[in-house]
Design a protein around this motif. Structure first.
Motif, PDB file in Angstrom:
ATOM      1  N   GLN A 177       7.710 -33.266  74.473  1.00 39.57           N
ATOM      2  CA  GLN A 177       8.580 -32.603  75.456  1.00 39.57           C
ATOM      3  C   GLN A 177      10.060 -32.892  75.208  1.00 39.57           C
ATOM      4  OE1 GLN A 177       6.604 -35.204  76.011  1.00 39.57           O
ATOM      5  NE2 GLN A 177       7.663 -36.686  77.306  1.00 39.57           N
ATOM      6  N   LEU A 178      10.368 -33.969  74.485  1.00 42.69           N
ATOM      7  CA  LEU A 178      11.769 -34.289  74.196  1.00 42.69           C
ATOM      8  C   LEU A 178      12.347 -33.345  73.150  1.00 42.69           C
ATOM      9  CD1 LEU A 178      11.824 -38.198  74.140  1.00 42.69           C
ATOM     10  CD2 LEU A 178      12.553 -36.665  75.967  1.00 42.69           C
ATOM     11  N   GLY A 179      11.549 -32.925  72.218  1.00 38.34           N
ATOM     12  CA  GLY A 179      12.019 -32.035  71.167  1.00 38.34           C
ATOM     13  C   GLY A 179      12.656 -32.782  70.011  1.00 38.34           C
ATOM     14  N   LEU A 180      12.168 -32.509  68.823  1.00 41.81           N
ATOM     15  CA  LEU A 180      12.719 -33.067  67.592  1.00 41.81           C
ATOM     16  C   LEU A 180      12.402 -32.065  66.492  1.00 41.81           C
ATOM     17  CD1 LEU A 180      12.503 -36.685  66.353  1.00 41.81           C
ATOM     18  CD2 LEU A 180      12.056 -34.807  64.799  1.00 41.81           C
ATOM     19  N   ARG A 181      13.412 -31.652  65.754  1.00 43.85           N
ATOM     20  CA  ARG A 181      13.209 -30.672  64.686  1.00 43.85           C
ATOM     21  C   ARG A 181      13.773 -31.204  63.372  1.00 43.85           C
ATOM     22  NH1 ARG A 181      10.276 -29.542  68.012  1.00 43.85           N
ATOM     23  NH2 ARG A 181      10.108 -27.620  69.200  1.00 43.85           N
ATOM     24  N   PHE A 182      13.042 -30.891  62.302  1.00 45.95           N
ATOM     25  CA  PHE A 182      13.367 -31.331  60.944  1.00 45.95           C
ATOM     26  C   PHE A 182      13.479 -30.079  60.078  1.00 45.95           C
ATOM     27  CE2 PHE A 182      12.006 -32.228  56.655  1.00 45.95           C
ATOM     28  CZ  PHE A 182      12.475 -33.499  56.365  1.00 45.95           C
ATOM     29  N   PHE A 183      14.598 -29.940  59.370  1.00 37.92           N
ATOM     30  CA  PHE A 183      14.799 -28.820  58.451  1.00 37.92           C
ATOM     31  C   PHE A 183      15.291 -29.396  57.136  1.00 37.92           C
ATOM     32  CE2 PHE A 183      15.790 -27.458  62.754  1.00 37.92           C
ATOM     33  CZ  PHE A 183      14.999 -26.329  62.905  1.00 37.92           C
ATOM     34  N   SER A 184      14.814 -28.837  56.017  1.00 36.68           N
ATOM     35  CA  SER A 184      15.301 -29.327  54.717  1.00 36.68           C
ATOM     36  C   SER A 184      15.560 -28.152  53.774  1.00 36.68           C
ATOM     37  CB  SER A 184      14.307 -30.307  54.093  1.00 36.68           C
ATOM     38  OG  SER A 184      13.107 -29.670  53.722  1.00 36.68           O
ATOM     39  N   TRP A 185      16.529 -28.362  52.900  1.00 39.35           N
ATOM     40  CA  TRP A 185      16.896 -27.398  51.888  1.00 39.35           C
ATOM     41  C   TRP A 185      16.990 -28.117  50.545  1.00 39.35           C
ATOM     42  CZ3 TRP A 185      19.382 -28.062  56.511  1.00 39.35           C
ATOM     43  CH2 TRP A 185      19.416 -26.991  57.395  1.00 39.35           C
ATOM     44  N   GLU A 217       7.347 -37.198  57.625  1.00 37.90           N
ATOM     45  CA  GLU A 217       6.097 -37.753  58.157  1.00 37.90           C
ATOM     46  C   GLU A 217       6.352 -38.689  59.334  1.00 37.90           C
ATOM     47  OE1 GLU A 217       4.381 -39.591  54.711  1.00 37.90           O
ATOM     48  OE2 GLU A 217       3.717 -37.668  53.870  1.00 37.90           O
ATOM     49  N   ARG A 218       7.336 -39.563  59.205  1.00 35.80           N
ATOM     50  CA  ARG A 218       7.620 -40.525  60.278  1.00 35.80           C
ATOM     51  C   ARG A 218       8.233 -39.861  61.502  1.00 35.80           C
ATOM     52  NH1 ARG A 218       9.127 -46.213  57.345  1.00 35.80           N
ATOM     53  NH2 ARG A 218       7.214 -46.288  56.123  1.00 35.80           N
ATOM     54  N   LEU A 219       9.093 -38.882  61.285  1.00 37.15           N
ATOM     55  CA  LEU A 219       9.659 -38.164  62.422  1.00 37.15           C
ATOM     56  C   LEU A 219       8.589 -37.364  63.157  1.00 37.15           C
ATOM     57  CD1 LEU A 219      13.001 -36.943  60.839  1.00 37.15           C
ATOM     58  CD2 LEU A 219      12.750 -38.656  62.655  1.00 37.15           C
ATOM     59  N   LYS A 220       7.644 -36.811  62.417  1.00 39.70           N
ATOM     60  CA  LYS A 220       6.550 -36.075  63.044  1.00 39.70           C
ATOM     61  C   LYS A 220       5.751 -36.992  63.967  1.00 39.70           C
ATOM     62  CE  LYS A 220       2.548 -33.232  62.052  1.00 39.70           C
ATOM     63  NZ  LYS A 220       1.589 -32.785  61.079  1.00 39.70           N
ATOM     64  N   GLU A 269      11.127 -37.434  47.538  1.00 35.72           N
ATOM     65  CA  GLU A 269      10.140 -38.369  48.090  1.00 35.72           C
ATOM     66  C   GLU A 269      10.615 -38.950  49.416  1.00 35.72           C
ATOM     67  OE1 GLU A 269       6.624 -40.073  48.595  1.00 35.72           O
ATOM     68  OE2 GLU A 269       7.101 -38.693  46.983  1.00 35.72           O
ATOM     69  N   ALA A 270      11.884 -39.297  49.508  1.00 32.37           N
ATOM     70  CA  ALA A 270      12.426 -39.823  50.774  1.00 32.37           C
ATOM     71  C   ALA A 270      12.366 -38.759  51.867  1.00 32.37           C
ATOM     72  CB  ALA A 270      13.860 -40.311  50.577  1.00 32.37           C
ATOM     73  N   SER A 271      12.604 -37.507  51.512  1.00 32.38           N
ATOM     74  CA  SER A 271      12.522 -36.420  52.485  1.00 32.38           C
ATOM     75  C   SER A 271      11.099 -36.304  53.032  1.00 32.38           C
ATOM     76  CB  SER A 271      12.938 -35.098  51.825  1.00 32.38           C
ATOM     77  OG  SER A 271      12.713 -34.019  52.676  1.00 32.38           O
ATOM     78  N   LYS A 272      10.136 -36.419  52.162  1.00 33.21           N
ATOM     79  CA  LYS A 272       8.736 -36.339  52.577  1.00 33.21           C
ATOM     80  C   LYS A 272       8.372 -37.478  53.529  1.00 33.21           C
ATOM     81  CE  LYS A 272       4.094 -36.197  50.651  1.00 33.21           C
ATOM     82  NZ  LYS A 272       3.286 -36.209  49.422  1.00 33.21           N
ATOM     83  N   ARG A 273       8.764 -38.716  53.182  1.00 33.81           N
ATOM     84  CA  ARG A 273       8.492 -39.873  54.053  1.00 33.81           C
ATOM     85  C   ARG A 273       9.183 -39.715  55.399  1.00 33.81           C
ATOM     86  NH1 ARG A 273       9.905 -42.739  49.438  1.00 33.81           N
ATOM     87  NH2 ARG A 273      11.822 -43.385  50.455  1.00 33.81           N
TER      88      ARG A 273
END
Length: 95
Positions: A83-91, A72-75, A65-69
């Motif tokens: 243009q700054l670039g931000l990527r989220f990866f999860s396993w 969403e906020r990082l998106k 659940e914390a990963s999902k929240r």
């Protein structure tokens, strides 16, 4: 449980830390001055005269659940300044 890796332009550092606080994520490991280029577009972040910007990266281990929240906020902040670039990866983590 998820392992979450976030790579972001150093200019987003305060925003990323604020989101971690708002999501009540206390534990993480962070690397500063990370070089890299995106897979799709955008400028390289190499810390050179030609490409002076740099990235940071962090990893944290959180429940699903914390990963999902967090995602969403990082998106939201990535959409404000893509243009700054931000990527989220999860396993998924077993142990």
């Amino acid at each position: 449980m998820k392992a979450v890796f976030i790579a972001y332009n150093e200019a987003q550092g305060e925003n990323v830390m604020e989101i971690l606080r708002k999501c009540f994520i206390r534990g993480f490991t962070m690397w500063e001055h990370v070089q890299g280029t995106g897979t799709k577009d955008g400028e390289p972040h190499m810390g050179s005269h030609a490409w002076p910007t740099m990235n940071s990266a962090l990893i944290t281990f959180v429940d699903d659940e914390a990963s999902k929240r967090l995602k969403e906020r990082l998106k939201e902040i990535d959409e404000i300044k893509p243009q700054l670039g931000l990527r989220f990866f999860s396993w998924t983590i077993d142990e």
